[in-house]
Design an enzyme around this catalytic site. Structure first.
Site, PDB file in Angstrom:
ATOM      1  N   GLU A   1       5.987 -40.912 -33.072  1.00 42.50           N
ATOM      2  CA  GLU A   1       6.718 -42.143 -32.786  1.00 42.50           C
ATOM      3  C   GLU A   1       5.752 -43.333 -32.697  1.00 42.50           C
ATOM      4  OE1 GLU A   1       9.454 -42.729 -29.011  1.00 42.50           O
ATOM      5  OE2 GLU A   1       7.326 -42.814 -28.506  1.00 42.50           O
TER       6      GLU A   1
ATOM      7  N   ASP B   1      15.345 -43.930 -25.056  1.00 40.27           N
ATOM      8  CA  ASP B   1      15.629 -43.831 -26.485  1.00 40.27           C
ATOM      9  C   ASP B   1      16.704 -44.823 -26.906  1.00 40.27           C
ATOM     10  OD1 ASP B   1      13.814 -41.737 -26.690  1.00 40.27           O
ATOM     11  OD2 ASP B   1      15.170 -40.455 -27.832  1.00 40.27           O
TER      12      ASP B   1
END
Length: 411
Positions: free
Chosen positions: A58, A270
């Site tokens: 990520e 998220d």
């Protein structure tokens, strides 16, 4: 077209100075309290999740995206070199996918399995890099990764990243992860992928690879369908009153609780990214329409457009306004909540810099003069660059927000 920051009265010089200063602090600042990026040897760089003391796909893919949009080719190459050397699986069932978690101590894979937001941003970063640095090699590597995400044969406990039955991105292509993460549904990127594969095939880049036997038209159709499915999914996953989505959900949009993430069924870290994904798609579609109409001010290509582009943008703008209106009406708003806004099972955090960055970024899709632009753009402009233990995630989302509001996401 004025950037968001220009719309709140900031000059191009002020904006550039802020972006550059923030980048220097996060990527080149004090090693113990400011930076998230570190170098190894002459040709490698990596991003560290400071709070968890590891390196994640990520963060690496976000770092590459930021480097591309900043025009920093040296950093882009070093991050990509590290990802290829230490994070990419080069054999076995996981071949072509990237380890989501690597050790800071010796760069070994702590978990070789992938997290799709890493792959999605790696592919997008390579597409941006190919354009920014005029490098066909990056486009070729993007196309190979995109084809693994879409067509990789199922083997052992490894599945195709795009669930073949649901037509949506999986939470992970590992067995048992047949659900999704709303923030992994990156509409704008999906529209870019088909076009990137088409161009790569015209260059002969995919001969002999997993894309062989798949026509450019099939690539475009595949990703057009994934984008359409994701849009319909997000309509169900985003709450009709607050606009918020959960961190994880079933394919039908129902929030999913998991034993390892006690807030997975809630709006949390998220999910902060969902509105930004929607806004980037809405803005790219607008710019593609303007470009097609001969408006020379509209640079950047959205990729494959939906057949019903007006209806898509209408829902996207409604969703952006719904969510930002909810936050604006509940100031000081919080970063953790049930998606209906009914509180949280523990003391919630006030809006973090990461959420502020994503909400600021979401305003890029709104028309100039929209009353929601000013409060959220000013929140971002006035926020301090994150420091300390949790500067990794907050800092990268903050930086992506600055780039969006500065008009740098169009290449």
């Amino acid at each position: 077209m004025k950037s968001v920051f220009e719309q709140i009265g900031k000059s191009p010089a002020e904006i550039e100075a802020k972006v550059q200063a923030s980048f220097r602090q996060l990527f080149e600042g004090d090693a113990d309290n400011e930076r998230v990026c570190y170098t190894h040897g002459d040709d490698l760089a990596y991003i560290v999740d400071i709070g968890h003391t590891d390196i994640r796909s990520e963060g690496m893919s976000y770092g590459m995206t930021i480097a591309a949009l900043m025009g920093n080719h040296d950093l882009f190459k070093k991050l990509w070199n590290f990802a290829k050397r230490y994070m990419r699986n080069n054999s076995g069932d996981l071949e072509g996918y990237y380890s989501w978690q690597v050790s800071v101590k010796d760069f070994t894979m702590m978990d070789p399995g992938p997290a799709p937001d890493g792959e999605e941003y790696f592919a997008a970063a390579l597409i941006y890099g190919a354009k920014k640095f005029n490098c066909d090699e990056y486009l070729q590597e993007a196309a190979k990764l995109i084809h693994d995400m879409s067509y990789k044969a199922e083997s052992g406990d490894v599945f195709t990243m795009m669930d073949r039955k649901a037509g949506l991105v999986r939470f992970s292509p590992m067995k048992g992860n047949d659900y999704t993460d709303p923030s992994y549904n990156t509409l704008a990127f999906y529209r870019m992928y088909g076009e990137a594969c088409r161009v790569a095939k015209n260059l002969g880049a995919l001969e002999g690879d997993c894309g062989a036997g798949v026509s450019a038209e099939e690539d475009v159709a595949f990703w057009k369908k994934i984008a359409a499915n994701s849009l319909e999914y997000l309509k169900k996953a985003c709450h009709p009153v607050t606009g918020m989505a959960a961190d994880y959900s079933e394919y039908d949009g129902t929030p999913r609780a998991t034993p390892w993430h006690d807030a997975s069924h809630c709006f949390c870290g998220d999910a902060w990214r969902v509105l930004w994904n929607i806004a980037l798609d809405a803005k790219n579609l607008e710019r593609a329409q303007l470009a097609a109409a001969g408006n020379g001010a509209a640079v950047g290509v959205a990729g494959t457009q939906p057949d019903d582009v007006a209806a898509v943008r209408e829902w996207e703008l409604e969703e952006i306004r719904r969510t930002l209106n909810y936050f604006n009406s509940n100031r000081p708003y919080v970063a953790d909540s049930y998606i209906d806004g009914s509180g949280f099972f523990r003391e919630p955090r006030l809006a973090t810099t990461g959420l502020i960055g994503m909400n600021g970024a979401a305003t890029i899709a709104l028309p100039e003069g929209d009353p929601l632009i000013k409060p959220f753009a000013e929140d971002l402009w006035n926020a301090e660059v994150p420091t300390g233990t949790w500067r990794y995630y907050d800092g990268l989302l903050y930086m992506l927000g600055l780039l969006a509001c500065s008009g740098k996401f169009y290449v």
